[in-house]
Design an enzyme around this catalytic site. Structure first.
Site, PDB file in Angstrom:
ATOM      1  N   GLU A   1      43.484  34.430  47.077  1.00  0.00           N
ATOM      2  CA  GLU A   1      44.204  34.672  45.830  1.00  0.00           C
ATOM      3  C   GLU A   1      45.598  35.228  46.155  1.00  0.00           C
ATOM      4  OE1 GLU A   1      42.363  37.270  42.980  1.00  0.00           O
ATOM      5  OE2 GLU A   1      43.905  36.855  41.498  1.00  0.00           O
TER       6      GLU A   1
ATOM      7  N   GLY B   1      43.645  46.102  47.608  1.00  0.00           N
ATOM      8  CA  GLY B   1      42.418  46.903  47.599  1.00  0.00           C
ATOM      9  C   GLY B   1      41.190  46.117  48.009  1.00  0.00           C
ATOM     10  N   ALA B   2      40.966  45.002  47.340  1.00  0.00           N
ATOM     11  CA  ALA B   2      39.764  44.222  47.607  1.00  0.00           C
ATOM     12  C   ALA B   2      39.893  42.879  46.904  1.00  0.00           C
ATOM     13  CB  ALA B   2      38.533  44.947  47.090  1.00  0.00           C
ATOM     14  N   MET B   3      38.946  41.976  47.195  1.00  0.00           N
ATOM     15  CA  MET B   3      39.029  40.627  46.632  1.00  0.00           C
ATOM     16  C   MET B   3      37.647  40.132  46.237  1.00  0.00           C
ATOM     17  SD  MET B   3      40.855  38.092  45.785  1.00  0.00           S
ATOM     18  CE  MET B   3      40.051  36.726  44.960  1.00  0.00           C
ATOM     19  N   GLU B   4      37.595  39.573  45.027  1.00  0.00           N
ATOM     20  CA  GLU B   4      36.318  39.229  44.397  1.00  0.00           C
ATOM     21  C   GLU B   4      35.769  37.854  44.749  1.00  0.00           C
ATOM     22  OE1 GLU B   4      39.324  39.494  42.734  1.00  0.00           O
ATOM     23  OE2 GLU B   4      39.481  38.024  41.135  1.00  0.00           O
ATOM     24  N   ASN B   5      36.056  37.317  45.946  1.00  0.00           N
ATOM     25  CA  ASN B   5      35.525  35.995  46.334  1.00  0.00           C
ATOM     26  C   ASN B   5      34.061  35.877  45.936  1.00  0.00           C
ATOM     27  OD1 ASN B   5      37.973  35.783  48.072  1.00  0.00           O
ATOM     28  ND2 ASN B   5      36.886  37.368  49.194  1.00  0.00           N
TER      29      ASN B   5
ATOM     30  N   GLU C   1      35.363  44.683  41.567  1.00  0.00           N
ATOM     31  CA  GLU C   1      35.170  43.365  42.200  1.00  0.00           C
ATOM     32  C   GLU C   1      33.848  42.751  41.747  1.00  0.00           C
ATOM     33  OE1 GLU C   1      37.859  42.420  43.342  1.00  0.00           O
ATOM     34  OE2 GLU C   1      38.770  44.377  43.677  1.00  0.00           O
TER      35      GLU C   1
ATOM     36  N   HIS D   1      34.145  41.239  38.319  1.00  0.00           N
ATOM     37  CA  HIS D   1      34.863  39.965  38.331  1.00  0.00           C
ATOM     38  C   HIS D   1      33.902  38.771  38.405  1.00  0.00           C
ATOM     39  CE1 HIS D   1      39.140  40.465  38.222  1.00  0.00           C
ATOM     40  NE2 HIS D   1      39.244  41.181  39.322  1.00  0.00           N
TER      41      HIS D   1
ATOM     42  N   GLU E   1      42.208  40.288  34.987  1.00  0.00           N
ATOM     43  CA  GLU E   1      42.481  41.607  35.563  1.00  0.00           C
ATOM     44  C   GLU E   1      42.455  42.731  34.529  1.00  0.00           C
ATOM     45  OE1 GLU E   1      42.021  42.044  38.434  1.00  0.00           O
ATOM     46  OE2 GLU E   1      42.438  40.143  39.441  1.00  0.00           O
TER      47      GLU E   1
HETATM   48  N1  B3K Z   1      42.043  39.759  42.471  1.00  0.00           N
HETATM   49  C1  B3K Z   1      42.420  40.553  43.613  1.00  0.00           C
HETATM   50  C2  B3K Z   1      43.885  40.673  43.802  1.00  0.00           C
HETATM   51  C3  B3K Z   1      44.474  39.585  44.570  1.00  0.00           C
HETATM   52  C4  B3K Z   1      45.930  39.877  44.876  1.00  0.00           C
HETATM   53  C5  B3K Z   1      46.605  38.708  45.457  1.00  0.00           C
HETATM   54  N2  B3K Z   1      47.959  38.980  45.851  1.00  0.00           N
HETATM   55  C6  B3K Z   1      41.833  41.912  43.559  1.00  0.00           C
HETATM   56  C7  B3K Z   1      41.408  42.367  42.238  1.00  0.00           C
HETATM   57  O1  B3K Z   1      42.173  42.531  41.324  1.00  0.00           O
HETATM   58  O2  B3K Z   1      40.246  42.549  42.065  1.00  0.00           O
HETATM   59 ZN    ZN Z   2      40.780  42.438  39.792  1.00  0.00          ZN
END
Ligand code: B3K
Ligand code: ZN
Length: 884
Positions: free
Chosen positions: A125, A265-269, A302, A305, A324
């Site tokens: 992302e 911070g983190a990523m919701e893959n 996360e 999400h 978000e």
């Molecule tokens: N969705 C990600 C943020 C990604 C940032 C990319 N530059 C984390 C979050 O909001 O949960």
């Molecule tokens: Zn988020």
């Protein structure tokens, strides 16, 4: 002036994709210096598109070959220009095979596939997938993924991707493989892979439906003693979403992986969340109460999400706040529910509003101001902002305020019923809220389309004979870039009226049959008057209870009114707010006095009496008392000034803190002693509240900078059994002349040398210390533990100084700005996203005195004039310098 600016992308230019992608099969041969990526996808023509070509994005890729329906394509069969690969075709169904080569070890941007401490991680992302293979890398293209990972068995014993592990085995040549299948279709930005030497804490958890899910938290070996809190937070998140919204985990397996090099911070893959170690690793030795709370919030965020973002995603990046803002609102509510008490909820609300005021209000008033749903951007990474996140969350909260909790839940149900598995727009969310509740929220749309912080001016009048009370609300909104004139917003203003004894009065308003003590007034016109009847005495109004809208509220309270509200308001948020208003008034007056060399600063007895009363009120929770006694931040005071004078603000705030310390010395000492948390450490809200109050007392006493304060801080440092107390003591010492100052800093370093997250704290604390100037920061940058390449480390020192030490950063000689320019330029060559964040530190330059302004402008210009600047940084400095 350079002119090679990248073009802006406009929301109005959205066109649907020419082809949908049904399935994606990927094979990775993992090698740090040459990873081979083979992708096979099936595509179907989108009848809604006029485009007669497949359009794929790609960046920094070595294209090995392309096959269309099994046939190799020659160079003349496609066009590759500026990161866009176009293959002309009209075919209905297509199988496309693409092979690319990438270099993860050279990837310092930390977007796409990269290496951290020898392991592989991805961040896709918003637009990182295109650094892995050619693909329609846009969120409205959702596909089903199957991923084969192959790599050296010793170097990469763990091979993870989204979804379920289908098969794994040996390849016989020292390598092994793992095959993953994600049963849910998803946009490319949710793709993830992780490979390397990792270990996990795992457990199974029973879901609401009775199904069992496997939960794992993966970390580097040696960190397994720091995963329990993240796991607990995940379990709590899962059950909270089931309870509050009826949303169940849809996967059989949910993984969290911690990585030390991460841009945010983190990523919701999907099913494979990747986290900055900062938001996973905790034990009492290394993490503070704030760290524990942040981990809970980010793990929750996360996880949430998975529904708000993944199951229902964004049609395009202009809709970013759809996922978000909503997900921040959900994590805020989750954290509040985890505390459970009313007072705890108020403290959480206060913390969230503080972030909004310290960071979002300035953004809304500066050159980067943008609506919650922007109309254009150059680089989407620059739009992961406090406006999209925190203001977005306030916008979502307003639905709940207007519709009630049940009404809001009904809206959520309808939202999922309509849009599950789809990529949608902010308008779809609003429509679901409207339709589920039979409410017209057309005007509410302006919260998405208009930037800037609205102001609500309140005037009141009481008629003793008629026993009526009129409240007049008038709204306005300052211009923002590209938006000179604003239309009125739909603003929920929650109010109450206090009688002379401080009790809530029942409210009689035409159209409301019951007589509640809090009413949500709906301001929709530029000006409206609300007539209250049966008002038996002149009330004191409690306005914008619980901060019911993200606005600045002006009302001409007397000091006595504010002291009264501070003591009596049943709305805890407004009790705090009254204290903040009072303190802000004093701080602004002191700032003005500090600007006049001949006008001595004077002490304020009334404020100190009110604060003393709150400090000593044992009926109030310690955590709440701590928020009351914390003076507004320097940046919050700055925003209230016509022309910002960082030195005068700093002098004023220090003076007020010192006078309070002198005045309330006995009280602080008593509170300090009464709020010890003996026994083993626990991060629960009650214990952390006590620690917060105790450490606030310590920080005030430390202002006295005398032998008693030094002894107290040193004793706390020596006996601390947790990081919260240790850091508080170290901060007190670091900002003092204590003889043990240097020794404590050195001991802290040697005790925690092996813990990167703690060394970040060590850098950060020094970066923000009063005595730290640019020269001191430059010395710290030469420390062997410093590395500009690691985002956490860069943030801990460089960002902490530029954003967290305003009086030193804004030194009159401009040394802070020259340092800033140097660091932005250095970072930009390594990691544009991180550089562009730092570039934001000067975007309020026009608010400062001319002498400072000129030096800031020069620093901005120096960055703008740099050849080969990323579009990320160029957008930020370009917008900062643009005529306003
Ligand atoms: N969705 C990600 C943020 C990604 C940032 C990319 N530059 C984390 C979050 O909001 O949960
Ligand atoms: Zn988020």
């Amino acid at each position: 002036m350079r002119t090679d600016t990248s073009p802006a992308i406009y929301r109005k230019d959205y066109t649907p994709p020419s082809y949908w992608v049904r399935t994606v099969e990927m094979g990775f041969d993992l090698d740090p210096s040459a990873t081979r990526v083979a992708t096979r996808m099936t595509l179907a023509r989108n009848p809604a598109s006029a485009e007669q070509a497949i359009v794929l994005h790609g960046e920094e890729l070595e294209l090995v070959q392309i096959r269309l329906n099994g046939k190799n394509l020659a160079k003349r069969d496609y066009k590759l220009v500026d990161g866009l690969l176009r293959i002309p075709t009209k075919a209905e169904e297509i199988t496309l095979e693409i092979e690319t080569l990438i270099r993860p070890d050279k990837n310092t941007s930390l977007m796409g596939l990269y290496v951290s401490n020898g392991n592989f991680f991805t961040q896709c992302e918003a637009e990182g997938f295109r650094k892995i293979t050619y693909f329609p890398d846009r969120p409205d293209v959702m596909a089903q993924y199957t991923v084969m990972l192959r790599g050296d068995k010793k170097k990469y014993p763990v091979l993870l991707s989204n979804g379920n592990l289908i098969e794994q085995g040996d390849l016989g040549d020292g390598r092994h493989y793992a095959l993953w299948e994600d049963p849910f279709k998803k946009p490319s930005y949710l793709f993830a892979l992780v490979a390397g030497q990792l270990v996990c804490q795992e457990q199974t958890e029973k879901l609401k439906s009775g199904r069992e899910a496997l939960l794992q938290v993966w970390v580097e070996e040696g960190n397994l003693d720091k995963t329990q809190h993240a796991m607990d937070s995940l379990v709590n998140s899962i059950h909270w979403d089931e309870e509050r919204y009826g949303l169940e985990l849809d996967l059989d397996r949910f993984m969290i992986v911690a990585v030390g090099d991460f841009n945010m911070g983190a990523m919701e893959n999907k099913g494979l969340n990747i986290f900055n170690t900062k938001f996973v690793l905790a034990n009492p030795r290394i993490a503070t109460d704030t760290d524990y709370a942040n981990i809970e919030a980010v793990v929750g965020h996360e996880y949430f999400h998975n529904w708000t973002g993944n199951r229902v995603t964004c049609r395009d990046w202009f809709q970013l706040s759809l996922k978000e803002g909503l997900t921040v609102f959900r994590d805020q509510e989750f954290s509040a529910d985890m505390i459970g008490t009313d007072s705890g909820r108020a403290v959480k609300r206060i913390d969230d509003v503080r972030v909004l005021r310290q960071a979002q209000f300035p953004e809304d008033a500066g050159p980067m101001a943008h609506p919650v749903r922007p109309d254009s951007f150059v680089e989407i990474s620059n739009f992961y902002t406090v406006t999209i996140y925190e203001k977005g969350a306030e916008v979502v909260r307003m639905y709940q305020t207007l519709l009630g909790r049940d009404g809001f839940c009904k809206g959520m149900d309808l939202y999922f019923e309509r849009h599950d598995g789809r990529a949608v727009e902010c308008d779809d969310f609003r429509a679901a809220m409207m339709d589920a509740n039979g409410r017209d929220l057309t005007q509410f749309e302006r919260w998405y389309s208009q930037a800037g912080t609205p102001r609500v001016k309140v005037t009141t009048s009481y008629d003793a004979d008629k026993q009526t009370y009129d409240i007049t609300l008038a709204q306005s909104c300052p211009p923002t870039p590209g938006q000179a004139k604003k239309q009125p917003f739909h603003i929920p203003v929650a109010i109450g009226l206090l009688d002379g004894k401080g009790r809530d009065m029942p409210l009689s308003l035409k159209g409301h049959s019951d007589q509640p003590t809090t009413l949500v007034l709906e301001l929709t016109a530029t000006q409206q008057t609300f007539h209250f009847t049966n008002v038996t005495e002149q009330p004191v109004p409690s306005l914008l209870r619980n901060f019911s809208a993200p606005v600045v509220l002006d009302y001409d309270y007397s000091d006595a009114d504010l002291a009264f509200l501070m003591a009596h308001d049943s709305d805890a948020f407004n009790r705090w707010e009254a204290g903040q208003r009072l303190a802000t008034r004093r701080l602004l007056a002191l700032t003005e006095a500090a600007q006049q060399a001949d006008s001595p600063l004077s002490v304020d007895v009334a404020l100190s009496a009110s604060l003393r009363a709150s400090l000593n009120d044992v009926a109030l929770d310690p955590a709440f008392r701590e928020t009351v006694l914390t003076l507004p931040a320097e940046t919050v005071i700055a925003e209230q000034m016509e022309v910002i004078d960082p030195q005068a603000i700093h002098t004023a705030r220090r003076f007020l803190r010192l006078s309070l310390a002198k005045d309330l010395r006995q009280d602080f000492s008593r509170v300090y002693a009464a709020n010890q948390t003996d026994g083993p450490y626990s991060p629960d809200a009650a214990s952390s509240g006590k620690r917060a109050l105790k450490n606030l007392a310590l920080s005030y006493l430390a202002e006295l900078d005398d032998a008693d304060a030094h002894t107290l801080a040193q004793a706390q440092y020596d006996s601390a059994n947790n990081m919260t107390d240790r850091m508080a003591a170290l901060a007190a010492l670091a900002n003092s002349q204590a003889p043990g100052r240097a020794a404590a800093l050195a001991k802290f370093y040697s005790d925690f040398e092996q813990e990167p997250l703690v060394i970040d704290k060590w850098f950060s604390l020094q970066a923000m210390a009063r005595t730290t100037d640019v020269a001191a920061v430059q010395t710290l940058m030469k420390h062997p533990a410093f590395s500009i390449k690691n985002p956490n480390r860069a943030r801990s020192l460089i960002f902490s100084f530029c954003n967290g030490n305003p009086s030193r950063f804004h030194a009159a000689d401009g040394s802070g700005y020259a340092f800033w320019a140097e660091q932005v330029i250095a970072l930009d060559a390594i990691n544009p996203q991180v550089a562009a964040r730092l570039a934001r530190s000067l975007d309020r330059w026009r608010k400062y005195a001319p002498a400072l302004q000129e030096k800031m402008r020069a620093a901005l210009q120096q960055v703008a004039d740099t050849a080969k600047l990323s579009k990320d940084t160029r957008e930020v400095v370009g917008k900062s310098l643009a005529a306003n």
